[in-house]
Design a protein around this motif. Structure first.
Motif, PDB file in Angstrom:
ATOM      1  N   TYR A  40       4.051   3.398  -7.943  1.00 27.46           N
ATOM      2  CA  TYR A  40       5.031   4.532  -9.046  1.00 27.46           C
ATOM      3  C   TYR A  40       4.335   4.878 -10.180  1.00 27.46           C
ATOM      4  O   TYR A  40       3.099   4.091 -10.383  1.00 27.46           O
ATOM      5  N   MET A 110       6.699   8.656  -5.525  1.00 29.00           N
ATOM      6  CA  MET A 110       7.121   7.898  -6.571  1.00 29.00           C
ATOM      7  C   MET A 110       8.368   7.497  -7.797  1.00 29.00           C
ATOM      8  O   MET A 110       7.806   6.861  -8.073  1.00 29.00           O
ATOM      9  N   ASP A 112      11.074   7.869  -9.506  1.00 24.44           N
ATOM     10  CA  ASP A 112      12.416   7.252  -9.697  1.00 24.44           C
ATOM     11  C   ASP A 112      13.196   7.876  -9.948  1.00 24.44           C
ATOM     12  O   ASP A 112      12.809   9.167 -10.752  1.00 24.44           O
ATOM     13  N   CYS A 216      10.997  12.018  -3.248  1.00 26.15           N
ATOM     14  CA  CYS A 216      11.678  11.782  -4.130  1.00 26.15           C
ATOM     15  C   CYS A 216      11.448  13.193  -5.307  1.00 26.15           C
ATOM     16  O   CYS A 216      12.261  12.852  -6.879  1.00 26.15           O
TER      17      CYS A 216
END
Length: 525
Positions: A40, A110, A112, A216
């Protein structure tokens, strides 16, 4: 330039040779996201050991706090420039927080679901530092913060004055012959810009390396992409999605009418945009409910750099100058080529062949006739760009040139043929065969789509089982590369000194309390 002749010699002045290109300068700006060990986006501050992002000349951040930007000075050879960029990367890798790596692709992965977890770049408590962060807050408000995680490579090129002087001597138009060297230089650079825009579909095909995106990135957005492997979306023949609708887009800017036909018009149109209110941005508000500023202003552009373009005319601003004021006062000194994806296979995001090709292309665009760019042709170019971004590797990919349909590969081949003399001039100027080799590599990419960067990315994404796995693998390869390099003590000392100096300069800026930030901001509103 729209419809090339059948032989390249027809486009090459007979008096031109390699000596006229001696004295060229080039510099590179490379962006890359810091990623955590779990993949992330990093949530940590810009490492203090790298200095102050506000004042460091070579290591800074761009839109997001985790989006690093590495900037070389202008140098007199490709080798020196790439070596300098490598030294920056080596120093950075030594000081990344534990477990962090640099994401090697233009498009992020990655992220969120909460955009607020994409931290805005922070530049400290000085007025200019707070201003830079506010600008980024405004960008996030207007376009979303996900867009602020896209990475690219900007290639800066300048040509020597003796080349412009020689070109001016060859002019038959007395008005051009009577211009000052500064004004004539700007005139030729704007011709380069128009031709680069015309040839931008070729850049997107040959250097595009973003044919797919992590799922994402498109959270909450409508799209027409297809699933490739788990967590990855793509288009079967895409080349550079970063340069399409999923990259930097500003619908308000379409109405600006900013043109590249002459420097005065460009400067005035750009300045007008900074002072033109735009209702959708006005509705976003200038401040939040607590009185904290949300954006610098509610204009089409908060500042001039918000104008997104694939190429920019540049002049180094003096203290207190805006970019357009610097252009108005001293003309164009170099151009910034911005349509270049990060090459994930290079530890520094670009290789010597791409660099050499961009210099050949810039030389070709500078010397070749460049008619004025009208709205009809601009619209046609944008359609061509979209075709190449979305389906440039398709066997039947075609573009429109002067309202005539032509195969993309045929069109590219014609221009690469015309560039051959320029590769030879640059080889002669630098006593090398790099430029001719680079051109041959681009010819090979045009003949065989499977050797394009975009095709390689698709193949390797499938092989590794997704964008995240492929990107993580390449990121680790780059870590190992830099670990294998021996660090020269003088380079270490040099960058350590820059770190200290930048921190001291930021401290000095923060010690100035002559006006509050509210007063500072009011001047811009």
């Amino acid at each position: 330039m729209c419809q090339p002749e059948s032989t390249s010699t027809a486009l090459t002045p007979t008096w031109l040779d390699g000596s006229f290109f001696q004295g060229m300068l080039r510099g590179i700006e490379r962006e890359s996201l810091r990623m955590q060990s779990n993949g992330y986006l990093s949530q940590q501050d810009h490492p203090a050991a790298l200095g102050a992002a506000l004042t460091h000349p070579h290591i800074t951040t761009d839109y997001a706090e985790a989006l690093m930007e590495f900037i070389t000075p202008p140098l007199d050879s490709i080798e020196k420039t790439l070596d300098y960029l490598t030294d920056i990367h080596r120093f950075v890798f030594q000081h990344l927080p534990e477990g962090e790596k640099l994401w090697p692709l233009s498009m992020p992965c990655m992220l969120d679901n909460d955009e607020n977890n994409i931290r805005l770049a922070q530049y400290g408590r000085s007025n200019i530092g707070q201003f830079k962060t506010l600008y980024r807050r405004g960008l996030g408000l207007r376009y979303g913060r996900r867009m602020q995680t896209i990475s690219g490579v900007h290639y800066n090129v300048s040509f020597p004055d003796h080349l412009f002087a020689a070109l001016q001597q060859q002019e038959s138009d007395t008005r051009l012959k009577e211009l000052s060297l500064q004004d004539y230089r700007s005139h030729r650079y704007f011709g380069l810009i128009r031709n680069f825009i015309r040839l931008s579909p070729m850049v997107m095909y040959l250097l595009g390396a973003s044919p797919s995106v992590c799922k994402c990135f498109l959270t909450g957005r409508e799209h027409h992409l297809l699933p490739l492997v788990r967590g990855t979306l793509f288009l079967p023949y895409a080349t550079a999605l970063r340069m399409g609708n999923f990259g930097y887009q500003n619908s308000a800017q379409k109405q600006l009418g900013i043109h590249y036909n002459h420097i005065k018009g460009y400067v005035s149109e750009l300045q007008k945009a900074v002072y033109t209110p735009f209702a959708p941005f006005s509705r976003l508000g200038l401040n939040d409910e607590n009185g904290e500023p949300l954006q610098i202003n509610d204009h089409v552009l908060q500042i001039e750099n918000e104008y997104y373009s694939i190429i920019r005319p540049k002049q180094v601003p003096l203290d207190g100058e805006t970019p357009s004021q610097a252009l108005a006062h001293r003309g164009v000194s170099y151009v910034e080529l911005r349509a270049v994806d990060v090459n994930p296979y290079s530890p520094i995001g670009i290789d010597e062949y791409s660099a050499a090709f961009l210099e050949i292309l810039a030389s070709y665009c500078l010397i070749t006739d460049s008619p004025m760019l009208d709205e009809e042709e601009q619209n046609q170019i944008e359609r061509n760009q979209a075709e190449v971004v979305n389906r440039g590797r398709a066997p039947n990919a075609k573009i429109l040139i002067a309202e005539q349909s032509i195969g993309l590969d045929q069109w590219i081949a014609q221009h690469l043929e015309h560039m051959q003399p320029y590769a030879e001039y640059l080889d002669q100027a630098y006593t090398t065969d790099l430029y001719s080799t680079a051109l041959q590599r681009m010819l090979q990419r045009n003949r065989d789509v499977d050797v394009t960067l975009s095709a390689q990315v698709i193949h390797d994404t499938i092989q590794h089982g997704g964008t995240w796995s492929f990107g993580s693998y390449m990121a680790q390869q780059h870590v190992q590369y830099y670990q294998s390099l021996q660090c020269k003590p003088e380079i270490q000392t040099y960058f350590n000194a820059l770190t200290e100096t930048s921190l001291q300069q930021q401290q000095q800026l923060e010690s100035d309390h002559s006006i509050t930030f509210e007063q500072y901001l009011e001047k811009f509103r």
